[in-house]
Design an enzyme around this catalytic site. Structure first.
Site, PDB file in Angstrom:
ATOM      1  N   GLY A 289       2.132   2.221  10.573  1.00  0.00           N
ATOM      2  CA  GLY A 289       3.277   3.305  10.646  1.00  0.00           C
ATOM      3  C   GLY A 289       3.795   3.738  12.109  1.00  0.00           C
TER       4      GLY A 289
ATOM      5  N   SER B 285       3.202  -2.081  10.331  1.00  0.00           N
ATOM      6  CA  SER B 285       4.641  -2.332  10.673  1.00  0.00           C
ATOM      7  C   SER B 285       5.505  -3.568  10.521  1.00  0.00           C
ATOM      8  CB  SER B 285       4.905  -1.912  12.230  1.00  0.00           C
ATOM      9  OG  SER B 285       4.688  -0.599  12.259  1.00  0.00           O
TER      10      SER B 285
ATOM     11  N   GLY C 102       2.810  -0.996   4.189  1.00  0.00           N
ATOM     12  CA  GLY C 102       2.833   0.119   3.969  1.00  0.00           C
ATOM     13  C   GLY C 102       4.091   0.659   3.671  1.00  0.00           C
ATOM     14  N   GLY C 103       4.882   1.311   4.717  1.00  0.00           N
ATOM     15  CA  GLY C 103       6.118   2.031   4.650  1.00  0.00           C
ATOM     16  C   GLY C 103       7.202   0.907   3.981  1.00  0.00           C
TER      17      GLY C 103
ATOM     18  N   GLU D 160      -5.681  -5.302  10.705  1.00  0.00           N
ATOM     19  CA  GLU D 160      -4.631  -4.199  10.678  1.00  0.00           C
ATOM     20  C   GLU D 160      -5.017  -3.435  12.095  1.00  0.00           C
ATOM     21  OE1 GLU D 160      -2.551  -2.750   6.705  1.00  0.00           O
ATOM     22  OE2 GLU D 160      -4.093  -1.806   6.921  1.00  0.00           O
TER      23      GLU D 160
ATOM     24  N   HIS E 160      -9.671   0.664   4.637  1.00  0.00           N
ATOM     25  CA  HIS E 160      -8.437   1.040   5.239  1.00  0.00           C
ATOM     26  C   HIS E 160      -8.431   2.004   6.638  1.00  0.00           C
ATOM     27  CE1 HIS E 160      -4.203   2.249   6.262  1.00  0.00           C
ATOM     28  NE2 HIS E 160      -3.959   1.124   5.811  1.00  0.00           N
TER      29      HIS E 160
ATOM     30  N   ASN F  89       0.930  -1.191  -0.035  1.00  0.00           N
ATOM     31  CA  ASN F  89       0.123  -0.051  -0.065  1.00  0.00           C
ATOM     32  C   ASN F  89       0.858   1.302  -0.185  1.00  0.00           C
ATOM     33  OD1 ASN F  89      -1.825   1.844   0.340  1.00  0.00           O
ATOM     34  ND2 ASN F  89      -2.520   1.450   2.639  1.00  0.00           N
ATOM     35  N   TRP F  90       0.871   1.817  -1.263  1.00  0.00           N
ATOM     36  CA  TRP F  90       1.903   3.004  -1.333  1.00  0.00           C
ATOM     37  C   TRP F  90       1.423   4.279  -0.591  1.00  0.00           C
ATOM     38  CZ3 TRP F  90       4.079   2.473  -7.045  1.00  0.00           C
ATOM     39  CH2 TRP F  90       4.741   1.583  -7.033  1.00  0.00           C
ATOM     40  N   LYS F  91      -0.007   4.335  -0.336  1.00  0.00           N
ATOM     41  CA  LYS F  91      -0.614   5.310   0.289  1.00  0.00           C
ATOM     42  C   LYS F  91      -0.342   6.528  -0.618  1.00  0.00           C
ATOM     43  CE  LYS F  91      -0.010   3.356   4.843  1.00  0.00           C
ATOM     44  NZ  LYS F  91      -0.025   3.597   6.153  1.00  0.00           N
TER      45      LYS F  91
ATOM     46  N   GLU G 123      -7.301   4.337   7.720  1.00  0.00           N
ATOM     47  CA  GLU G 123      -6.872   5.895   7.348  1.00  0.00           C
ATOM     48  C   GLU G 123      -8.219   6.336   6.536  1.00  0.00           C
ATOM     49  OE1 GLU G 123      -3.116   5.384   5.476  1.00  0.00           O
ATOM     50  OE2 GLU G 123      -2.239   4.719   7.377  1.00  0.00           O
TER      51      GLU G 123
HETATM   52  C1  PEP Z   1      -0.853  -0.038   5.888  1.00  0.00           C
HETATM   53  O1  PEP Z   1      -1.033   1.251   5.583  1.00  0.00           O
HETATM   54  O2  PEP Z   1      -1.914  -0.655   5.402  1.00  0.00           O
HETATM   55  C2  PEP Z   1       0.174  -0.443   7.040  1.00  0.00           C
HETATM   56  C3  PEP Z   1       0.194  -1.559   7.242  1.00  0.00           C
HETATM   57  O3  PEP Z   1       1.320   0.467   7.007  1.00  0.00           O
HETATM   58  P1  PEP Z   1       2.867   0.196   7.558  1.00  0.00           P
HETATM   59  O4  PEP Z   1       3.442  -1.165   7.205  1.00  0.00           O
HETATM   60  O5  PEP Z   1       3.555   1.342   7.340  1.00  0.00           O
HETATM   61  O6  PEP Z   1       2.293  -0.004   9.061  1.00  0.00           O
END
Ligand code: PEP
Length: 249
Positions: A172, A210, A231-232, A166, A96, A8-10, A98
């Site tokens: 994050g 994470s 994500g990251g 999640e 998600h 997920n590049w957000k 967010e």
């Molecule tokens: C996400 O945005 O779905 C996510 C899991 O982010 P991260 O891996 O950065 O915690």
């Protein structure tokens, strides 16, 4: 079950970064061979065409981060599932945390988005997860039960749906739940799914929050964890590739 690792590049990458990241992943697939998991990247919507031009015909699948419930019409700024399918997407993330927090999306909206995605042949990645307050209050399983009951549309199948657990407090933050905590929630989701579909055992359950190359192997080895939503760490090709190669299944 073969794992799915979804990036997920957000709201990250300008076009040159998105193209470079996609190219690096495609090159890794070509040079290193099958990492043992299915790969999916979910760039910002405006990057789908550019990234899709690079990933088309490769093992890297293309997904979006959200879709609207309607097929077309007066919804300024929104993007329909039909448009995503037309742009080469096979998957779309819905619900998600967010989106739930920043755009006021509730379970009913998430359910309608997933149904819209299914209607256009897309696989929905339906996200659920508790906040830190809910975890500390001992409400995790009740929250997940409520989100699964409210966010899954009719006719959920292993072909059209993936569920991502999640924990909001792990996204994050660099904090991850314990292996036991992840296992408990994934086992719970697996048992809830029997109420929704006959092929509940075949639905992929992703863990997100994470995930990085250092913890992926341990997390992906948990029973009922069938992949990751990253994500990251999905913004660095080498890290994402390492996570993809960490799946034991
Ligand atoms: C996400 O945005 O779905 C996510 C899991 O982010 P991260 O891996 O950065 O915690």
């Amino acid at each position: 079950m073969r794992a799915l690792i979804a990036g997920n590049w957000k709201m990250n990458t300008l076009r040159r970064d998105a193209e470079a990241l996609a190219l690096a992943l495609v090159d890794l697939c070509r040079n290193e061979g099958d990492p043992g998991a299915d790969l999916l990247v979910c760039p910002p919507a405006i990057m789908l065409q550019a990234v899709g031009a690079i990933t088309q015909g490769t093992p890297v699948a293309l997904g979006a981060q959200d879709c609207h419930t309607a097929e077309s019409g007066a919804h300024t700024g929104d993007i329909s599932a039909a448009m995503l399918a037309d742009s080469g997407c096979s998957h779309v993330i819905v619900g998600h945390s967010e989106r739930r927090a920043n755009h006021g999306e509730n379970n009913a909206m998430v359910k309608n988005k997933a149904a819209a995605a299914h209607g256009k042949g897309l696989t929905s990645i339906i996200c659920v997860g508790e906040t830190l307050d809910q975890r500390d209050g001992g409400e995790t399983l009740a929250v997940i039960t409520d989100q699964i009951a409210g966010s899954l549309p009719q006719q959920v199948t292993a072909a059209n749906s993936v569920i991502a657990y999640e924990p909001v407090w792990a996204i994050g933050t660099g904090r991850t739940p314990t292996i036991q905590q992840i296992a408990e929630v994934h086992d719970h989701i697996r048992s809830l799914l029997t109420k929704h579909t006959a092929d509940s055992a075949a639905i992929r359950l992703l863990y997100g929050g994470s995930v990085n190359p250092g913890n992926a192997e341990e997390i992906l080895a948990i029973e009922n964890v069938n992949g990751g939503l990253v994500g990251g760490a999905s913004l660095k090709a080498e890290d994402f590739w390492a996570i993809c190669g960490s799946s034991a299944q």
